[in-house]
Enzyme design. Sequence first.
Site, short mmCIF file in Angstrom:
data_model
loop_
_atom_site.label_atom_id
_atom_site.label_comp_id
_atom_site.label_asym_id
_atom_site.label_seq_id
_atom_site.Cartn_x
_atom_site.Cartn_y
_atom_site.Cartn_z
N HIS A 1 0.85 -1.19 0.00
CA HIS A 1 0.00 0.00 0.00
C HIS A 1 0.89 1.24 0.00
CE1 HIS A 1 -3.78 -2.21 1.74
NE2 HIS A 1 -3.33 -2.74 0.62
N GLU B 1 1.17 3.75 1.97
CA GLU B 1 1.82 4.07 3.23
C GLU B 1 3.09 3.25 3.44
OE1 GLU B 1 -2.68 3.87 4.26
OE2 GLU B 1 -1.33 3.21 2.65
N CYS C 1 -1.87 -1.37 7.61
CA CYS C 1 -0.98 -0.21 7.51
C CYS C 1 -0.92 0.55 8.82
CB CYS C 1 -1.46 0.72 6.39
SG CYS C 1 -1.20 0.05 4.74
N ALA D 1 -22.32 11.47 -27.15
CA ALA D 1 -21.99 12.67 -27.92
C ALA D 1 -23.23 13.09 -28.68
CB ALA D 1 -20.83 12.38 -28.89
N ARG E 1 -7.15 3.51 -26.63
CA ARG E 1 -6.06 3.89 -27.53
C ARG E 1 -5.18 5.00 -26.96
NH1 ARG E 1 -10.43 2.74 -30.93
NH2 ARG E 1 -11.11 4.91 -31.19
N LEU F 1 -30.32 1.23 -25.81
CA LEU F 1 -29.68 0.74 -24.58
C LEU F 1 -29.53 1.86 -23.55
CD1 LEU F 1 -28.49 -1.62 -23.06
CD2 LEU F 1 -26.29 -1.18 -24.17
#
Length: 383
Positions: free
Chosen positions: A61, A63, A95, A165, A218, A310
């Site tokens: 982690h 820490e 931790c 969009a 990409r 959808l």
Amino acid sequence: MLIPSSTDDFSQRDQAWMERTLTLAAKGLGLTHPNPMVGCVIEKDGEICGEGFHRYDLRDHAEIVALKIADADARGATLYVSLEPCSHTGRTGPCTNAIIEAGVKRVVVAMEDPNPRVAGKGIKQLRRAGIEVTVGVGEEQARRLNVDFARWIRTKRPLVTLKSAMTLDGKIAERAQRPSQITNELSREAVQRLRHEADAVLTGIGTVLADDPQLTDRTGAARRRKLLRVVVDSKLRIPLKSKLVRSCDGDVLIFTTAALNSTRARALTRAGVEVVRARAVRRRVDLRAALKELGLRGILNLLLEAGSELNAAALEASVVDRLILFYAPRIMGGGVPMAGTDTMRILRPSNLHDVCFTPYGSDFMVEGYIRDVYRNRRTSRNN
């Protein structure tokens, strides 16, 4: 890095160090899921003696990364961390124990851990050990970094972002089954960054048949898991020659209500596509069941890139958490709406909160949350 000491305004000092901590946490994008993104800075006498961020494959982690670098200099230092230190044993030890043993004097935490196994227990343990703990510095930014983790760790469902969009009058295409390029290159680059943030991208068979998309990340940025490309295809109509199938490398999954022993299902399986039969609702894939399955697979962040049908189904099923809408300065008049003719009935203005606007050249993006996925916000840094 050196930040001048100030006995008059420690809050500004804490904010400056936490800003560095959150910048480190963000470096874990694409490298931490199913764990959260976490950064840590250890400061002593105005200088950094250790810092780091979490990467899932390296186990430690944030820490622990910072404490190993700081070594003996951690004694008497202040530790800044973007998420409450864990107090339980998972893939690694607690931790909190390491922080106490290192002799850290003060801990500044941006936000409590939404994981029910922690949820304040780490902070209480540190305070019982005599460590001063301040909570809430940079909280909102920290929550935005891990909003998907917060959603998943409580519900085992991914955070669902509906991205679309459209023109100013809310149209995504001139005609059904005919792709239309609406937004500019800057907006399309931003979409790639959204894909990089996501664990999976979901679309419908209508979009596949109309656009033949590849739905890949990409950006070229590093990620520990391939972007899972998911298609809702109730009748299993996806062409074997589609770009999704032809580019499949174990990273395409199809939810269907069709029989898994059908000729098409077997052909898709031979092509490397995973075909999963989902529960049906009105002869279509139950989106809630599909999301449950994805959550069980450790998918924290799901980007919905689909068409009108959808989109409407996801909104009506109340599975969408966040909207990201890219607008181009155009009026189409007729055409295909973002989510059917009932979009405004489904999404009343009062439903959205934490709304922000970002320009992309002549385009602009609107981002807003349909439900409060943060929950339990703190109002005081010392609570």
